[in-house]
Structures are given as structure tokens and as C-alpha cells.
Design an enzyme around this catalytic site. Sequence first.
Site, PDB file in Angstrom:
ATOM      1  CG  ASN A   9      -1.565   1.807   1.231  1.00 27.78           C
ATOM      2  OD1 ASN A   9      -2.034   1.986   0.420  1.00 27.78           O
ATOM      3  ND2 ASN A   9      -2.325   1.152   3.114  1.00 27.78           N
ATOM      4  CE  LYS A  11       0.264   3.302   4.757  1.00 31.85           C
ATOM      5  NZ  LYS A  11      -0.064   3.507   6.154  1.00 31.85           N
ATOM      6  CG  HIS A  96      -5.841   1.633   4.984  1.00 29.40           C
ATOM      7  ND1 HIS A  96      -5.108   2.884   6.237  1.00 29.40           N
ATOM      8  CD2 HIS A  96      -4.491   0.997   5.277  1.00 29.40           C
ATOM      9  CE1 HIS A  96      -3.831   2.276   6.416  1.00 29.40           C
ATOM     10  NE2 HIS A  96      -3.993   1.042   5.812  1.00 29.40           N
ATOM     11  CD  GLU A  98      -2.457   5.530   7.038  1.00 28.45           C
ATOM     12  OE1 GLU A  98      -2.953   5.101   5.643  1.00 28.45           O
ATOM     13  OE2 GLU A  98      -1.847   4.766   7.648  1.00 28.45           O
ATOM     14  CD  GLU A 168      -3.437  -2.781   7.256  1.00 28.28           C
ATOM     15  OE1 GLU A 168      -2.491  -3.103   6.970  1.00 28.28           O
ATOM     16  OE2 GLU A 168      -4.018  -1.896   6.944  1.00 28.28           O
ATOM     17  N   GLY A 174       2.847   2.501  10.817  1.00 28.30           N
ATOM     18  CA  GLY A 174       3.339   3.245  10.261  1.00 28.30           C
ATOM     19  C   GLY A 174       3.926   4.408  12.060  1.00 28.30           C
ATOM     20  CB  SER A 214       5.937  -1.458  12.009  1.00 33.29           C
ATOM     21  OG  SER A 214       5.285  -0.268  12.515  1.00 33.29           O
TER      22      SER A 214
HETATM   23  C1  PEP Z   1      -1.063  -0.074   6.262  1.00 29.37           C
HETATM   24  O1  PEP Z   1      -0.901   1.359   6.549  1.00 29.37           O
HETATM   25  O2  PEP Z   1      -1.484  -0.797   5.517  1.00 29.37           O
HETATM   26  C2  PEP Z   1       0.750  -0.134   6.564  1.00 29.37           C
HETATM   27  C3  PEP Z   1       1.211  -2.062   7.251  1.00 29.37           C
HETATM   28  O3  PEP Z   1       1.324   0.633   7.101  1.00 29.37           O
HETATM   29  P1  PEP Z   1       3.173   0.198   7.429  1.00 29.37           P
HETATM   30  O4  PEP Z   1       2.948  -0.709   7.078  1.00 29.37           O
HETATM   31  O5  PEP Z   1       3.863   1.404   7.333  1.00 29.37           O
HETATM   32  O6  PEP Z   1       3.325   0.418   9.094  1.00 29.37           O
END
Ligand code: PEP
Length: 251
Positions: A9, A11, A96, A98, A168, A174, A214
Site C-alpha cells: 500500500n 498510500k 483501511h 486511515e 491491521e 506506521g 510495521s
Molecule cells: C498499512 O498502512 O496498511 C501499513 C501496514 O503500514 P505500515 O506497514 O507502514 O505500518
Amino acid sequence: MRKKIVAGNWKMNTSLAEGFSLAKEVIAGSSRVDQGVELVVIPPFTHLSEIVKLARGSRVRVGAQNCAQWPKGAYTGEVSASMLQSAGVEYVILGHSERREYFNETNRSLFEKLQLALQENLTPIFCCGEKLGEREAGQHFAVVEKQVAESLFGLETRQVQQVVIAYEPVWAIGTGKTATADQAQEMHAFIRGLLAGKYGSTLADSISILYGGSCKPSNAAELFAKPDVDGGLIGGASLVAADFIAIAGSF
Ligand code: PEP
């Protein structure tokens, strides 16, 4: 056998030229990844057509980060599931954290988006996961159950079969703070149990459940070794082709 999937992703990152180069590097690196792993790049909307053309004939699939909750019409700024389908996109991230947080997406609106995406033969990557306070209060299972039940359980069996789920935990996205492999396994098994309760264990066993938060080359192997972790939804690390390929190579 469940599909193993590693999806990146991106973003709201990369110019069109940068995104094109990144996709090219992922395609070039894909030969280092086991053929049994599906690789998906998920760039911003503006890059999709170009990257779909670039990826044609390669093993890399292309996804979008969202779609509208309406099929068409006067919704300025929105992009519909049928538009994505017409551009050759195969996957779409829905829900997601966000988008839930900044764009007020609800379990109900996600149910509508899921139906539209499925009608267009897109594979939704449905995201669920608890916030830090919810985990600390011991509510994480209840939160995820509500998200899954309210968004997915109105779907028919043949529709749910097409869905990929991404667990997630919001506190891991992040932040550099990854869920432990045991925490991920525990929640993935819980989600699979919910699916089994509603649709039966054959269907539950066939659904890919990805971990996101992460995930990086240094921790992917431990996460992916867990029996209910079928791959990853990768944010930050997917912006570096070598890291994304290393993660996908961790199976
Ligand atoms: C995400 O936004 O789906 C995600 C997993 O981000 P990150 O790997 O940066 O934590």
C-alpha cells in the site's frame, strides 16, 4: 490451499514517474519470490492505468486504495469500483484505518463498498483492527468481531469467498511497533473462527488473512510462519522495492 499474498500500500506517496520506477523494480525483483506468492502493488489512483499497462504480462497484480460507496453519479472526487475494473485493476483496499479515521468510513459504508467491488470482480482487501486503547482495555476481539460482522456478514457465501482480510492493529501502522507473531496469530485464528461460525470451516479455511502494521524484512519471516498468517499488507516498507521483495521472499 489458501493464497499467499504480499500487497504494498503506497498510500499518498510517489509522483507518477517515481511510482512507475518503483513498480518496474518490483516487477524486476519478482523473480526472486516464490511463484506461489501473489504480489500486489497498490499505488495512488493517478498511477493505476500506467502501472496496469506496465505490469501486463508480469506476475505482479495491481490494486487501488479505495473505491466509492456509490456505483456512479454526482460524487465529485470519487472513483467507482467499475472505473477501477475498466482500468484493469484487480484488487481494492477497503476500510483501511486511515480511511476509517480521516474519512469517516463506517462498517455500513464498507459493506456497500464491498458489494460494489465484488460486483465488478475486484478482490477486496478488507482491513480491520483495533486501536491501542481498545487493546489495552481488552476490547480488541470485540472491536474486530464488530467490524467483521457488520461489514462482511451481510454478504453471501459466494461473495465472501472472493474477499481477502487484512488484520491491521492501528497501533502498529506506521509506528515501527509490530504486533508479535503470537498476537497476530491469535487474532487471525479468531477472525477465521468468526468466518467458520458464519459460513462454515471450508470457506473459513480458504480465506487469506494478511497481517499489516510495521511489517519489514526483519520480522516478516516470523509473522508469515504462523499458520493463520497468509501474507502481509505492507505500508512504509513497500516504497522500497528491495524491502518489499525481501518481505515477499520471507515465506
Ligand atoms: C498499512 O498502512 O496498511 C501499513 C501496514 O503500514 P505500515 O506497514 O507502514 O505500518
